[in-house]
Design a protein around this motif. Structure first.
Motif, PDB file in Angstrom:
ATOM      1  N   ILE A 154      78.853  -3.051   0.996  1.00  0.00           N
ATOM      2  CA  ILE A 154      78.954  -4.151   0.034  1.00  0.00           C
ATOM      3  C   ILE A 154      80.276  -4.052  -0.726  1.00  0.00           C
ATOM      4  N   PHE A 155      81.042  -5.114  -0.720  1.00  0.00           N
ATOM      5  CA  PHE A 155      82.288  -5.221  -1.484  1.00  0.00           C
ATOM      6  C   PHE A 155      83.197  -4.007  -1.289  1.00  0.00           C
ATOM      7  N   PRO A 156      83.689  -3.801  -0.089  1.00  0.00           N
ATOM      8  CA  PRO A 156      84.552  -2.635   0.134  1.00  0.00           C
ATOM      9  C   PRO A 156      85.860  -2.688  -0.651  1.00  0.00           C
ATOM     10  N   LEU A 157      86.270  -3.876  -1.103  1.00  0.00           N
ATOM     11  CA  LEU A 157      87.542  -4.014  -1.826  1.00  0.00           C
ATOM     12  C   LEU A 157      87.345  -4.117  -3.339  1.00  0.00           C
ATOM     13  N   LEU A 158      86.120  -3.961  -3.820  1.00  0.00           N
ATOM     14  CA  LEU A 158      85.819  -4.173  -5.238  1.00  0.00           C
ATOM     15  C   LEU A 158      86.566  -3.168  -6.117  1.00  0.00           C
ATOM     16  N   LYS A 159      87.301  -3.712  -7.131  1.00  0.00           N
ATOM     17  CA  LYS A 159      88.064  -2.869  -8.044  1.00  0.00           C
ATOM     18  C   LYS A 159      87.718  -3.102  -9.514  1.00  0.00           C
ATOM     19  N   LYS A 160      87.256  -4.300  -9.856  1.00  0.00           N
ATOM     20  CA  LYS A 160      86.994  -4.621 -11.263  1.00  0.00           C
ATOM     21  C   LYS A 160      85.586  -5.202 -11.406  1.00  0.00           C
ATOM     22  N   VAL A 161      84.871  -4.736 -12.420  1.00  0.00           N
ATOM     23  CA  VAL A 161      83.533  -5.246 -12.710  1.00  0.00           C
ATOM     24  C   VAL A 161      83.436  -5.541 -14.210  1.00  0.00           C
ATOM     25  N   ASP A 162      82.969  -6.751 -14.532  1.00  0.00           N
ATOM     26  CA  ASP A 162      82.694  -7.134 -15.922  1.00  0.00           C
ATOM     27  C   ASP A 162      81.201  -7.374 -16.065  1.00  0.00           C
ATOM     28  N   VAL A 163      80.585  -6.726 -17.033  1.00  0.00           N
ATOM     29  CA  VAL A 163      79.180  -6.970 -17.354  1.00  0.00           C
ATOM     30  C   VAL A 163      79.149  -7.549 -18.761  1.00  0.00           C
ATOM     31  N   ILE A 164      78.662  -8.800 -18.870  1.00  0.00           N
ATOM     32  CA  ILE A 164      78.695  -9.520 -20.145  1.00  0.00           C
ATOM     33  C   ILE A 164      77.274  -9.915 -20.522  1.00  0.00           C
ATOM     34  N   GLY A 165      76.851  -9.543 -21.706  1.00  0.00           N
ATOM     35  CA  GLY A 165      75.496  -9.886 -22.143  1.00  0.00           C
ATOM     36  C   GLY A 165      75.174  -9.224 -23.457  1.00  0.00           C
ATOM     37  N   PRO A 166      74.063  -9.598 -24.065  1.00  0.00           N
ATOM     38  CA  PRO A 166      73.696  -8.994 -25.350  1.00  0.00           C
ATOM     39  C   PRO A 166      73.324  -7.525 -25.237  1.00  0.00           C
ATOM     40  N   THR A 167      72.810  -7.109 -24.072  1.00  0.00           N
ATOM     41  CA  THR A 167      72.437  -5.709 -23.863  1.00  0.00           C
ATOM     42  C   THR A 167      72.901  -5.260 -22.486  1.00  0.00           C
ATOM     43  N   PHE A 168      73.019  -3.940 -22.316  1.00  0.00           N
ATOM     44  CA  PHE A 168      73.401  -3.359 -21.035  1.00  0.00           C
ATOM     45  C   PHE A 168      72.359  -2.317 -20.627  1.00  0.00           C
ATOM     46  N   ASN A 169      72.083  -2.254 -19.324  1.00  0.00           N
ATOM     47  CA  ASN A 169      71.268  -1.166 -18.807  1.00  0.00           C
ATOM     48  C   ASN A 169      72.235  -0.090 -18.329  1.00  0.00           C
ATOM     49  N   ILE A 170      72.575   0.790 -19.242  1.00  0.00           N
ATOM     50  CA  ILE A 170      73.610   1.781 -18.966  1.00  0.00           C
ATOM     51  C   ILE A 170      73.208   2.691 -17.813  1.00  0.00           C
ATOM     52  N   ARG A 171      71.925   3.015 -17.715  1.00  0.00           N
ATOM     53  CA  ARG A 171      71.487   3.915 -16.636  1.00  0.00           C
ATOM     54  C   ARG A 171      71.748   3.288 -15.268  1.00  0.00           C
ATOM     55  N   ALA A 207      77.398   6.255  -7.548  1.00  0.00           N
ATOM     56  CA  ALA A 207      77.082   6.304  -6.122  1.00  0.00           C
ATOM     57  C   ALA A 207      78.240   5.734  -5.302  1.00  0.00           C
ATOM     58  N   ARG A 208      78.845   4.640  -5.751  1.00  0.00           N
ATOM     59  CA  ARG A 208      79.986   4.061  -5.034  1.00  0.00           C
ATOM     60  C   ARG A 208      81.178   5.014  -5.060  1.00  0.00           C
ATOM     61  N   LYS A 209      81.344   5.690  -6.177  1.00  0.00           N
ATOM     62  CA  LYS A 209      82.455   6.636  -6.281  1.00  0.00           C
ATOM     63  C   LYS A 209      82.281   7.790  -5.306  1.00  0.00           C
ATOM     64  N   SER A 210      81.043   8.257  -5.126  1.00  0.00           N
ATOM     65  CA  SER A 210      80.788   9.358  -4.194  1.00  0.00           C
ATOM     66  C   SER A 210      81.066   8.955  -2.748  1.00  0.00           C
ATOM     67  N   MET A 211      81.062   7.606  -2.478  1.00  0.00           N
ATOM     68  CA  MET A 211      81.360   7.118  -1.130  1.00  0.00           C
ATOM     69  C   MET A 211      82.818   6.705  -0.982  1.00  0.00           C
ATOM     70  N   GLY A 212      83.625   7.034  -1.999  1.00  0.00           N
ATOM     71  CA  GLY A 212      85.041   6.713  -1.943  1.00  0.00           C
ATOM     72  C   GLY A 212      85.375   5.300  -2.382  1.00  0.00           C
ATOM     73  N   LEU A 213      84.419   4.620  -3.024  1.00  0.00           N
ATOM     74  CA  LEU A 213      84.646   3.234  -3.493  1.00  0.00           C
ATOM     75  C   LEU A 213      84.735   3.253  -5.024  1.00  0.00           C
ATOM     76  N   THR A 214      85.858   3.740  -5.527  1.00  0.00           N
ATOM     77  CA  THR A 214      86.026   3.932  -6.966  1.00  0.00           C
ATOM     78  C   THR A 214      86.551   2.665  -7.634  1.00  0.00           C
ATOM     79  N   LEU A 215      85.949   2.304  -8.762  1.00  0.00           N
ATOM     80  CA  LEU A 215      86.426   1.168  -9.553  1.00  0.00           C
ATOM     81  C   LEU A 215      87.684   1.544 -10.325  1.00  0.00           C
ATOM     82  N   SER A 216      88.572   0.572 -10.497  1.00  0.00           N
ATOM     83  CA  SER A 216      89.734   0.806 -11.356  1.00  0.00           C
ATOM     84  C   SER A 216      89.416   0.411 -12.800  1.00  0.00           C
ATOM     85  N   HIS A 217      88.634  -0.673 -12.995  1.00  0.00           N
ATOM     86  CA  HIS A 217      88.307  -1.122 -14.342  1.00  0.00           C
ATOM     87  C   HIS A 217      86.826  -1.498 -14.432  1.00  0.00           C
TER      88      HIS A 217
END
Length: 607
Positions: free
Chosen positions: A535-552, A560-570
């Motif tokens: 899923i999204f092999p080129l994904l670099k940036k993620v924005d989560v916008i809302g009144p609350t976040f599920n941090i877990r 998990a994505r980082k362990s597979m070599g798919l690290t986010l930049s932002h």
């Protein structure tokens, strides 16, 4: 020799009494201790009066020594009387009650007023303030606007002159005002173009307003006519509207006409194309009827046409007639049709091309004509903003909220094919898919977009599963760089979209580099889907916008994505609450999920 404190106090009190006598303030009502606090203000007032008097003396005409000490015919004190008044006022031996004489001291009072700060403003600034005041009255106040605007002329002679010279104050009026006010404003507007509002409430007022309109139509630039038919007996409206034909309106630029929709069956406010309105730029009709569209002539200045709940006198508008009407408007830029029923073309079929039209809104189209037939007859190859929406019905299919895309002409599909951003919105009450040519999202509502949606109150249409399925089956697949998901899976009673549903959607856009989640509901299955390395092999940036976040969930997914070599930049976590917390400045926090993490949540320090 030094004065004792008692002597100083006596001297000060004497001076206070002197100032009080000059300004008619009764000394027995005020104590010396209180006056000391305002002594500087009182002293400044005295100097202001003396300064005005000296200034007036310089312009006084000298008088013969033998003449009486009096004012001249224009209310200007003579030199002798002014000099005497100046001497007495300086010595504190005169009470200023004589200064209230409107004849003797008109010029003196004017000079006193001229020392006020607001009177020193440039004329252009005061004119701007007057215009803003009048505009605010029109926008927020529905009472005696005419009286309040006229009040600007009653403050002082200086303001009166400026207000009377500001034609824009008087060029906007309501024909519902009394004849005296209408005549006053028309006279003060001079040769300026008029902005006229007409809101009749009774049949008698409607007849009178119609006559007033005919008298002033040649001067009108902006005309707003709102007919409240609930107070006008049915059957009379049509007859009266016949008299409202605007045959010659050479200055008219904007026309807004509206009619109470629930009385449409009883009578129609009929709009006829203008035979002499060469400068009309904007037409907005609501709940009216359009007739004689083939009689239209030059509409080359028309840039905006908005029709809401508009029809022909005998039923739906004929598409051929509408095409003929628009063929005379080559410079049209914005076209909006909402709940306006249009019948199919009569043979032979005709079409027109609007090269300058960049904005089209089609809402709640009827089943007699499809968007394909409309946009093929009225072709706009340079569209930048397209909204097509309708209520979900058996015609579209309840499980296909975006089925109307199937009925678009090829040139529209070609425009959409080059988009870089797709936005799927499941919010109540509208469900939509929008395509943006640019992937920049910060100002999405001001960008060019092509939007397809529906307005429906049925819960089954709002299921995330149905929306995802319709978006994939009915909408075109593009090489999206940005994917925005908003308000999906927000109703608790609905079964949430499964992880496989989300994977199916995500795999359709493998080129996505930026994922934006706005006010999403239950997201556990969504984040489970993101843990798949396909899923999204080129994904670099993620924005989560809302009144609350599920941090877990966020941490588990991106670790998990980082362990597979798919690290986010932002990774950006933006809190949206009713106190506008989403506008707070983002700050950087520690994280192991991405190279950088930013948030505006006070509760987050690390993720």
């Amino acid at each position: 020799m030094e004065h004792s404190p008692r002597d100083e106090e006596l001297t000060l009190n004497e001076y206070i009494d002197l100032v009080l006598r000059n300004f008619e303030v009764p000394a027995d009502h005020l104590e010396a201790d209180e006056l000391r606090k305002d002594l500087q203000t009182i002293d400044e007032a005295k100097h202001s009066f003396l300064g005005a008097l000296r200034s007036l003396k310089k312009q006084c005409r000298p008088r013969e020594p033998t003449g009486p000490v009096s004012s001249d015919e224009c209310g200007m004190p003579n030199a002798s009387s002014t000099d005497a008044l100046l001497t007495k006022s300086s010595d504190g031996d005169v009470v200023l009650s004589s200064h209230h004489s409107p004849v003797d001291n008109f010029e003196l009072r004017r000079r006193l007023n001229s020392q006020l700060i607001i009177m020193r403003l440039p004329i252009e600034i005061l004119q701007m303030i007057f215009k803003w005041t009048a505009a605010a009255l029109w926008e927020h106040y529905y009472g005696h606007r005419a009286k309040l605007i006229c009040g600007l002329t009653q403050t002082c002679s200086h303001w009166r002159k400026i207000a009377l010279d500001t034609r824009q104050l008087w060029s906007r009026m309501s024909l519902n005002w009394s004849r005296e006010f209408v005549s006053l404003f028309t006279t003060r507007a001079g040769k300026s173009s008029l902005d006229v509002e007409i809101r009749p409430h009774t049949i008698k007022s409607f007849q009178g307003l119609s006559e007033d309109l005919q008298q002033r139509v040649g001067m009108i630039r902006d005309l707003e006519l709102a007919l409240f038919a609930s107070n006008v007996p049915a059957g009379h409206v049509s007859t009266l509207c016949e008299k409202m034909v605007i045959s010659k309106a050479p200055r008219l630029e904007t026309l807004r006409m509206s009619f109470e929709p629930y009385r449409q069956r009883d009578a129609k406010l009929v709009f006829r194309p203008f035979q002499d309105a060469p400068n009309i730029k904007k037409i907005s009709l609501y709940g009216t009827a359009m007739s004689n569209l083939r009689d239209s002539v030059n509409l080359s200045a028309l840039t905006s046409l908005s029709l809401m709940k508009v029809c022909a006198p005998d039923g739906a508008l004929n598409l051929s007639d509408l095409v003929h009407f628009l063929s005379h408007a080559p410079n049209l830029e914005h076209l909006s049709l909402s709940q306006t029923f249009i019948s199919k073309q009569t043979r032979p079929r005709v079409y027109t091309q609007l090269l300058k039209c960049t904005n089209i809104d089609l809402e709640n189209h009827n089943r007699d004509i499809t968007p394909y037939e409309f946009l093929d007859a009225i072709r706009c190859p340079n569209l930048q903003h397209l909204d097509v929406s309708s209520r979900v019905s058996e015609w579209w299919g309840k499980e296909r909220p975006f089925g109307q895309y199937d009925t678009l002409p090829p040139y529209i599909r070609e425009l959409i094919a080059h988009s870089e951003m797709i936005h799927i919105n499941g919010g109540f009450p509208n469900v939509s898919v929008a395509y943006y040519p640019s992937s920049i999202f910060e100002n999405r509502f001001s960008q060019s977009r092509y939007s397809f949606g529906t307005y429906d109150y049925a819960a089954d249409v709002r299921k995330a599963e149905s929306i995802i399925h319709s978006a994939l089956s009915d909408m075109p697949l593009i090489d999206a760089v940005t994917l925005v998901l908003e308000k999906l899976d927000t109703i608790e009673k609905e079964a949430p979209a499964t992880a496989d549903d989300w994977k199916t959607l995500f795999r359709a856009y493998p080129s996505v580099t930026n994922l934006i989640l706005r006010e999403m509901g239950r997201t556990s299955n969504l984040f489970d889907a993101l843990m798949d390395n396909s899923i999204f092999p080129l994904l670099k940036k993620v924005d989560v916008i809302g009144p609350t976040f599920n941090i877990r969930l966020i941490k588990e997914a991106f670790m998990a994505r980082k362990s597979m070599g798919l690290t986010l930049s932002h990774l950006r976590l933006k809190q949206r609450t009713y106190d506008e917390r989403n506008n707070a400045e983002l700050r950087q926090i520690k994280t192991q999920c991405a190279e950088e993490c930013f948030t505006n949540s006070d509760a987050l320090e690390e993720i």
